[in-house]
Design a protein around this motif. Sequence first.
Motif, PDB file in Angstrom:
ATOM      1  N   VAL A 157      46.470  32.878  32.462  1.00 45.41           N
ATOM      2  CA  VAL A 157      46.894  34.207  31.737  1.00 45.41           C
ATOM      3  C   VAL A 157      46.601  35.163  32.677  1.00 45.41           C
ATOM      4  CG1 VAL A 157      47.058  35.727  29.788  1.00 45.41           C
ATOM      5  CG2 VAL A 157      46.909  33.433  29.615  1.00 45.41           C
ATOM      6  N   SER A 158      47.419  35.735  33.599  1.00 45.89           N
ATOM      7  CA  SER A 158      46.672  36.961  34.595  1.00 45.89           C
ATOM      8  C   SER A 158      45.546  36.600  35.457  1.00 45.89           C
ATOM      9  CB  SER A 158      46.142  38.458  33.297  1.00 45.89           C
ATOM     10  OG  SER A 158      47.280  38.438  32.998  1.00 45.89           O
ATOM     11  N   GLY A 159      45.571  35.446  36.233  1.00 45.71           N
ATOM     12  CA  GLY A 159      44.704  34.931  36.835  1.00 45.71           C
ATOM     13  C   GLY A 159      43.656  34.414  36.433  1.00 45.71           C
ATOM     14  N   GLN A 160      43.422  34.301  35.148  1.00 48.81           N
ATOM     15  CA  GLN A 160      42.132  33.700  34.981  1.00 48.81           C
ATOM     16  C   GLN A 160      42.295  32.746  33.567  1.00 48.81           C
ATOM     17  OE1 GLN A 160      40.648  37.117  32.734  1.00 48.81           O
ATOM     18  NE2 GLN A 160      40.209  37.961  34.574  1.00 48.81           N
ATOM     19  N   VAL A 161      41.627  31.468  33.814  1.00 49.42           N
ATOM     20  CA  VAL A 161      41.359  29.788  33.087  1.00 49.42           C
ATOM     21  C   VAL A 161      40.674  30.357  32.246  1.00 49.42           C
ATOM     22  CG1 VAL A 161      41.521  27.942  33.429  1.00 49.42           C
ATOM     23  CG2 VAL A 161      42.201  29.117  35.514  1.00 49.42           C
ATOM     24  N   THR A 162      41.848  30.186  31.256  1.00 44.41           N
ATOM     25  CA  THR A 162      41.709  30.171  29.531  1.00 44.41           C
ATOM     26  C   THR A 162      41.897  29.645  28.923  1.00 44.41           C
ATOM     27  OG1 THR A 162      42.967  31.567  28.583  1.00 44.41           O
ATOM     28  CG2 THR A 162      41.974  33.259  29.504  1.00 44.41           C
ATOM     29  N   SER A 163      40.607  28.289  27.211  1.00 46.49           N
ATOM     30  CA  SER A 163      40.834  27.124  26.960  1.00 46.49           C
ATOM     31  C   SER A 163      40.626  27.621  25.637  1.00 46.49           C
ATOM     32  CB  SER A 163      40.640  25.881  27.939  1.00 46.49           C
ATOM     33  OG  SER A 163      40.919  25.031  26.741  1.00 46.49           O
ATOM     34  N   ASP A 164      41.092  27.067  24.852  1.00 46.75           N
ATOM     35  CA  ASP A 164      40.959  26.993  23.447  1.00 46.75           C
ATOM     36  C   ASP A 164      39.353  25.440  22.686  1.00 46.75           C
ATOM     37  OD1 ASP A 164      41.946  29.198  22.664  1.00 46.75           O
ATOM     38  OD2 ASP A 164      43.392  28.416  22.027  1.00 46.75           O
ATOM     39  N   VAL A 165      39.353  24.270  24.297  1.00 45.94           N
ATOM     40  CA  VAL A 165      39.037  23.730  24.242  1.00 45.94           C
ATOM     41  C   VAL A 165      37.470  23.312  25.084  1.00 45.94           C
ATOM     42  CG1 VAL A 165      39.204  20.705  24.388  1.00 45.94           C
ATOM     43  CG2 VAL A 165      41.325  22.104  23.557  1.00 45.94           C
ATOM     44  N   CYS A 166      38.156  23.154  26.546  1.00 47.70           N
ATOM     45  CA  CYS A 166      37.384  23.678  26.794  1.00 47.70           C
ATOM     46  C   CYS A 166      36.173  24.782  27.853  1.00 47.70           C
ATOM     47  CB  CYS A 166      37.677  23.630  28.505  1.00 47.70           C
ATOM     48  SG  CYS A 166      38.992  21.611  29.049  1.00 47.70           S
ATOM     49  N   ASN A 167      35.387  24.820  27.571  1.00 47.93           N
ATOM     50  CA  ASN A 167      34.396  26.279  27.696  1.00 47.93           C
ATOM     51  C   ASN A 167      33.864  26.268  29.593  1.00 47.93           C
ATOM     52  OD1 ASN A 167      33.799  26.076  24.892  1.00 47.93           O
ATOM     53  ND2 ASN A 167      32.321  24.478  24.963  1.00 47.93           N
ATOM     54  N   PHE A 168      34.741  27.163  29.965  1.00 45.16           N
ATOM     55  CA  PHE A 168      34.899  27.710  31.061  1.00 45.16           C
ATOM     56  C   PHE A 168      33.785  28.873  30.991  1.00 45.16           C
ATOM     57  CE2 PHE A 168      39.223  25.560  30.808  1.00 45.16           C
ATOM     58  CZ  PHE A 168      38.881  24.318  31.834  1.00 45.16           C
ATOM     59  N   ASN A 169      32.742  28.351  32.139  1.00 40.44           N
ATOM     60  CA  ASN A 169      32.171  30.271  32.635  1.00 40.44           C
ATOM     61  C   ASN A 169      33.263  31.482  33.773  1.00 40.44           C
ATOM     62  OD1 ASN A 169      30.799  31.978  33.258  1.00 40.44           O
ATOM     63  ND2 ASN A 169      28.963  30.463  33.827  1.00 40.44           N
ATOM     64  N   GLU A 170      33.385  31.967  33.282  1.00 40.19           N
ATOM     65  CA  GLU A 170      33.961  32.802  34.725  1.00 40.19           C
ATOM     66  C   GLU A 170      33.460  33.005  36.043  1.00 40.19           C
ATOM     67  OE1 GLU A 170      35.388  36.620  32.745  1.00 40.19           O
ATOM     68  OE2 GLU A 170      35.800  35.108  31.234  1.00 40.19           O
ATOM     69  N   LYS A 171      31.665  33.140  35.925  1.00 38.73           N
ATOM     70  CA  LYS A 171      30.877  33.233  37.065  1.00 38.73           C
ATOM     71  C   LYS A 171      30.970  31.708  37.535  1.00 38.73           C
ATOM     72  CE  LYS A 171      29.337  37.506  35.450  1.00 38.73           C
ATOM     73  NZ  LYS A 171      28.080  38.296  34.979  1.00 38.73           N
ATOM     74  N   ASP A 180      33.274  24.108  42.307  1.00 34.85           N
ATOM     75  CA  ASP A 180      33.005  23.049  41.554  1.00 34.85           C
ATOM     76  C   ASP A 180      32.264  22.018  40.569  1.00 34.85           C
ATOM     77  OD1 ASP A 180      33.289  21.936  44.487  1.00 34.85           O
ATOM     78  OD2 ASP A 180      31.024  22.110  45.070  1.00 34.85           O
ATOM     79  N   ALA A 181      31.750  23.621  40.306  1.00 36.47           N
ATOM     80  CA  ALA A 181      31.023  23.501  38.677  1.00 36.47           C
ATOM     81  C   ALA A 181      32.524  24.068  37.552  1.00 36.47           C
ATOM     82  CB  ALA A 181      30.608  24.491  38.402  1.00 36.47           C
ATOM     83  N   PHE A 182      33.539  24.864  38.496  1.00 33.53           N
ATOM     84  CA  PHE A 182      34.638  24.551  37.017  1.00 33.53           C
ATOM     85  C   PHE A 182      36.003  23.488  37.189  1.00 33.53           C
ATOM     86  CE2 PHE A 182      39.078  25.934  36.877  1.00 33.53           C
ATOM     87  CZ  PHE A 182      39.548  27.142  36.129  1.00 33.53           C
ATOM     88  N   ASN A 183      35.878  22.663  38.468  1.00 28.68           N
ATOM     89  CA  ASN A 183      36.335  21.385  38.314  1.00 28.68           C
ATOM     90  C   ASN A 183      35.901  20.496  37.216  1.00 28.68           C
ATOM     91  OD1 ASN A 183      38.187  22.742  40.251  1.00 28.68           O
ATOM     92  ND2 ASN A 183      37.658  22.243  42.217  1.00 28.68           N
TER      93      ASN A 183
END
Length: 409
Positions: free
Chosen positions: A73-87, A91-94
């Motif tokens: 959404v708007s160039g950012q990855v959001t999820s209700d299941v996974c916990n993503f850290n924007e910073k 590699d950590a994101f993958n």
Amino acid sequence: MPSVPAPPTAPPKPTWEPKQQEPPYWLRPTIRIRLTLLYGGMFLIAGILLLSIIYMLAAQALHVGSELPFKIVSGQVTSDVCNFNEKSTPDAFNAAMNSCVNHQRQQALDTLLNRSLLALVGLSVIAFAFGYAMAGRVLSPLGRITRTARRVAGTDLSRRIELDGPDDELKELADTFDEMLDRLERAFTAQQRFVGNASHELRTPLAINRTLLEVHLSDPQAPPELKQLGKTLLATNERSEQLVEGLLLLARSDNQIVERKPVDLSEVASRAIDQTRGEAEERGVEIRGELAPAVIQGNGVLLERIALNLVQNAVRYNIPEQGWVEVTTELQTGHAVLVVSNTGPVVPAYEIDNLFEPFRRLRTERTGSDKGVGLGLSIARSVARAHGGRIVAEPREGGGLVMRVSLPV
């Protein structure tokens, strides 16, 4: 003019019907083929149902597992299941995304396994219930054969199975059983006819002999030697009459009792005691009894013969002095019991079974005796068996026997 020969006549038609050719074994609807088709079809249907259920569950699991656990959404990855850290780094994101997808796939597989197990349990219950119902339907002819055999054994030989249905092993068994019953019925009918004819043919000359001997013995001018000879012949004739009566009664009592009426064993035993009391007084034997009411369904004449034979044997095979005979009747759980015990000589346990054989006596066999013809206990056992009961003999401590007759109520 020469005569013209007559045309040949048509050959006579055969009086027998040619035997129909049976189809090959593998074409007959045998039990083996029917069970093979039945259970093969059941396994096939169960497999199709299980495959269909697993297919639907797998499709649902794949649908759930194929849903993306995140959104852009708007160039950012959001999820209700996974916990993503924007910073986080790429590699950590993958790695986080891969872990989230694997978790979602494992959850879908667990759901598929649980629902498949529930489907398997449900199909197993249905399969067992359906198999039980079909097995009962297939084996119902065997139950019919068993019930008919039980009725034949308990009543008469006129019943037949007459099983309908396909020409399989069960129908062949039922037809064979019906043929056996036909032969048995003819054999028993011939036996009954023989017993009736023998009853007349054997009794008549013995009755004539007894009458002639009694007439000659009543002559006052007969010499003593002739009278003594007449008494001996009369005793021999009486013994022959007893033997004939015993044999005929033994032949009749081997069959099951068809016509049954209420009979009180205490009344039967009381009449047997009254008939034997005179002989017991002559031999110095005391008869005592405790007769409680015990009503059964049976033939009163044959049951009285049991009691009379047992009481007579107990009186005749007793000790010379201070002997006694005790007769009791009682009603136990589902059975009426007649017990006749007496004093007498010591009887070894290994000779008990021989006493029930025809013409067998204690330590003697087919010998002359003034105590009977050796058929009393054989008749008692046959009558007890005809009523569905049994008779058991036990040595009494101190000498004598205890005869126990148990008859179903």
